[in-house]
Write a protein that holds these residues in place. Sequence first.
Motif, PDB file in Angstrom:
ATOM      1  N   THR A  60       0.845  -1.290  -0.098  1.00  0.00           N
ATOM      2  CA  THR A  60      -0.206   0.059   0.147  1.00  0.00           C
ATOM      3  C   THR A  60       0.955   1.222  -0.024  1.00  0.00           C
ATOM      4  N   VAL A  61       2.025   1.308   1.078  1.00  0.00           N
ATOM      5  CA  VAL A  61       2.641   2.325   0.901  1.00  0.00           C
ATOM      6  C   VAL A  61       3.373   2.624  -0.314  1.00  0.00           C
ATOM      7  N   SER A  62       3.941   1.659  -0.819  1.00  0.00           N
ATOM      8  CA  SER A  62       4.578   1.694  -2.392  1.00  0.00           C
ATOM      9  C   SER A  62       3.549   2.270  -3.642  1.00  0.00           C
ATOM     10  N   LYS A  63       2.262   2.027  -3.444  1.00  0.00           N
ATOM     11  CA  LYS A  63       1.363   2.491  -4.429  1.00  0.00           C
ATOM     12  C   LYS A  63       0.915   3.635  -4.079  1.00  0.00           C
ATOM     13  N   HIS A  64       1.079   4.071  -2.859  1.00  0.00           N
ATOM     14  CA  HIS A  64       0.734   5.617  -2.261  1.00  0.00           C
ATOM     15  C   HIS A  64       1.953   6.403  -3.052  1.00  0.00           C
ATOM     16  N   ALA A  65       3.091   5.884  -2.760  1.00  0.00           N
ATOM     17  CA  ALA A  65       4.149   6.770  -3.343  1.00  0.00           C
ATOM     18  C   ALA A  65       4.059   6.824  -4.897  1.00  0.00           C
ATOM     19  N   ILE A  66       3.622   5.681  -5.628  1.00  0.00           N
ATOM     20  CA  ILE A  66       3.721   5.817  -7.087  1.00  0.00           C
ATOM     21  C   ILE A  66       2.565   7.136  -7.614  1.00  0.00           C
ATOM     22  N   SER A  67       1.636   7.310  -6.689  1.00  0.00           N
ATOM     23  CA  SER A  67       0.769   8.430  -7.146  1.00  0.00           C
ATOM     24  C   SER A  67       1.646   9.673  -7.005  1.00  0.00           C
ATOM     25  N   GLY A  68       2.371   9.845  -6.017  1.00  0.00           N
ATOM     26  CA  GLY A  68       3.391  11.166  -5.953  1.00  0.00           C
ATOM     27  C   GLY A  68       4.340  11.297  -6.964  1.00  0.00           C
ATOM     28  N   LEU A  69       4.830  10.011  -7.189  1.00  0.00           N
ATOM     29  CA  LEU A  69       6.008   9.876  -8.500  1.00  0.00           C
ATOM     30  C   LEU A  69       5.117  10.372  -9.782  1.00  0.00           C
ATOM     31  N   THR A  70       3.861   9.849  -9.950  1.00  0.00           N
ATOM     32  CA  THR A  70       3.153  10.335 -11.270  1.00  0.00           C
ATOM     33  C   THR A  70       3.336  11.835 -11.356  1.00  0.00           C
ATOM     34  N   LYS A  71       2.435  12.387 -10.085  1.00  0.00           N
ATOM     35  CA  LYS A  71       2.364  14.012 -10.301  1.00  0.00           C
ATOM     36  C   LYS A  71       3.652  14.598 -10.557  1.00  0.00           C
ATOM     37  N   SER A  72       4.603  14.096  -9.919  1.00  0.00           N
ATOM     38  CA  SER A  72       6.022  14.825 -10.115  1.00  0.00           C
ATOM     39  C   SER A  72       6.684  14.714 -11.572  1.00  0.00           C
ATOM     40  N   ILE A  73       6.474  13.666 -12.192  1.00  0.00           N
ATOM     41  CA  ILE A  73       6.747  13.437 -13.257  1.00  0.00           C
ATOM     42  C   ILE A  73       5.871  14.281 -14.184  1.00  0.00           C
ATOM     43  N   GLU A  74       4.763  14.225 -14.148  1.00  0.00           N
ATOM     44  CA  GLU A  74       3.646  15.151 -15.160  1.00  0.00           C
ATOM     45  C   GLU A  74       4.235  16.615 -14.826  1.00  0.00           C
ATOM     46  N   LEU A  75       4.435  16.980 -13.565  1.00  0.00           N
ATOM     47  CA  LEU A  75       5.027  18.375 -13.262  1.00  0.00           C
ATOM     48  C   LEU A  75       6.080  18.661 -14.020  1.00  0.00           C
ATOM     49  N   ASP A  76       7.265  17.899 -13.758  1.00  0.00           N
ATOM     50  CA  ASP A  76       8.267  18.323 -14.208  1.00  0.00           C
ATOM     51  C   ASP A  76       8.802  17.850 -15.889  1.00  0.00           C
ATOM     52  N   GLY A  77       8.066  17.089 -16.314  1.00  0.00           N
ATOM     53  CA  GLY A  77       8.065  16.823 -17.593  1.00  0.00           C
ATOM     54  C   GLY A  77       7.334  17.838 -18.507  1.00  0.00           C
ATOM     55  N   ARG A  78       6.404  18.546 -18.108  1.00  0.00           N
ATOM     56  CA  ARG A  78       5.668  19.412 -18.758  1.00  0.00           C
ATOM     57  C   ARG A  78       6.359  20.134 -19.814  1.00  0.00           C
ATOM     58  N   ALA A  79       7.351  20.707 -19.498  1.00  0.00           N
ATOM     59  CA  ALA A  79       8.241  21.847 -20.393  1.00  0.00           C
ATOM     60  C   ALA A  79       8.760  20.884 -21.428  1.00  0.00           C
ATOM     61  N   PHE A  80       8.855  19.680 -21.391  1.00  0.00           N
ATOM     62  CA  PHE A  80       9.613  18.775 -22.664  1.00  0.00           C
ATOM     63  C   PHE A  80       8.752  17.981 -23.141  1.00  0.00           C
ATOM     64  N   GLY A  81       7.507  18.285 -23.140  1.00  0.00           N
ATOM     65  CA  GLY A  81       6.483  17.412 -23.727  1.00  0.00           C
ATOM     66  C   GLY A  81       6.308  16.027 -23.284  1.00  0.00           C
ATOM     67  N   ILE A  82       6.497  15.837 -22.069  1.00  0.00           N
ATOM     68  CA  ILE A  82       6.422  14.509 -21.446  1.00  0.00           C
ATOM     69  C   ILE A  82       5.306  14.653 -20.407  1.00  0.00           C
ATOM     70  N   SER A  83       4.357  13.735 -20.599  1.00  0.00           N
ATOM     71  CA  SER A  83       3.137  13.637 -19.669  1.00  0.00           C
ATOM     72  C   SER A  83       3.211  12.233 -18.921  1.00  0.00           C
ATOM     73  N   CYS A  84       2.622  12.375 -17.822  1.00  0.00           N
ATOM     74  CA  CYS A  84       2.633  10.981 -17.017  1.00  0.00           C
ATOM     75  C   CYS A  84       1.321  10.818 -16.355  1.00  0.00           C
ATOM     76  N   GLY A  85       0.626   9.790 -16.340  1.00  0.00           N
ATOM     77  CA  GLY A  85      -0.620   9.310 -15.925  1.00  0.00           C
ATOM     78  C   GLY A  85      -0.355   8.002 -15.164  1.00  0.00           C
ATOM     79  N   GLN A  86      -1.357   7.633 -14.672  1.00  0.00           N
ATOM     80  CA  GLN A  86      -1.402   6.440 -13.665  1.00  0.00           C
ATOM     81  C   GLN A  86      -2.935   5.666 -13.797  1.00  0.00           C
ATOM     82  N   ILE A  87      -2.618   4.133 -13.954  1.00  0.00           N
ATOM     83  CA  ILE A  87      -3.972   3.616 -14.138  1.00  0.00           C
ATOM     84  C   ILE A  87      -3.856   2.763 -12.736  1.00  0.00           C
ATOM     85  N   ASP A  88      -5.108   2.870 -12.032  1.00  0.00           N
ATOM     86  CA  ASP A  88      -5.332   2.097 -10.871  1.00  0.00           C
ATOM     87  C   ASP A  88      -6.199   0.862 -10.908  1.00  0.00           C
ATOM     88  N   ILE A  89      -5.754  -0.372 -10.824  1.00  0.00           N
ATOM     89  CA  ILE A  89      -6.396  -1.429 -11.511  1.00  0.00           C
ATOM     90  C   ILE A  89      -6.687  -2.320 -10.090  1.00  0.00           C
TER      91      ILE A  89
END
Length: 265
Positions: free
Chosen positions: A169-198
């Motif tokens: 559970t902790v690892s997957k909560h952390a993935i949510s933070g990683l997803t949002k950080s990548i989306e923010l940091d990648g924005r200037a370079f045309g890199i998007s990030c999303g997450q699928i929770d299955i």
Amino acid sequence: MNNHQQSPAQATNAGHESDSKVLVVTGAGSGIGQAVAQAALAAGFRVVLAGRREAELAAVAAGSIHALVVPTDVCDPEAVEALFTRAVEHFGRVDILFNNAGIFGPSGSVEEISLADWNATLTVNLTGSMLCAAAAIRVMKAQRPQGGRIINNGSISAHSPRPKSAAYTVSKHAISGLTKSIELDGRAFGISCGQIDIGNTATDMMATLDVNSGALQADGTLLVEPTFSVQEAARTVLFMAGLPANANIGQLVITASGMPFIGRG
């Protein structure tokens, strides 16, 4: 129809035309990764299959000329860098990473889990995802045209945990933070990030939860929970992968109908 063409049905299954985009799938030898890799190949993507077991990866690739098998331990930084180097050498670029490799980890509440099991779970699920994302981003920044997309495989546990699943559970909560950080940091370079929770695809990982006639619920009971086809999960991942560069799904939840997720236990 030759190997370089795809039917209208295949294009629909991918959500949009793939345009022979290059997709890296980690954990591609089984479960959701296997289903995504197979569906992507059928839809016309060029697919790099990464995982620890070469024989399983080769079986999934099934000799396709659009598949590249690269045995990879996502916890090993050098192996991860080699994975993306091979992808670029073979296909010329990387358009999409499906960050999928993961383990369920130990069953137990915080005081019951060994430090070794805790560290092992976070190393695979979180650090492995970070290493793969970092390597993908370096490629996506350098390539021309610049940009790409990362899809992280989270879990419904990123929203609501199962009992005795603290490490996972902790690892997957952390993935949510990683997803949002990548989306923010990648924005200037045309890199998007999303997450699928299955939730509750019919895979071997889900089967282990039902090994004793059911998955443990919050009230202490065991319940054999409903599942849905892993191919439907793969179809959803490919829809996210096939979006145009000016659109992104930040987080998507897909579960088996009737599973105890909303109001668990």
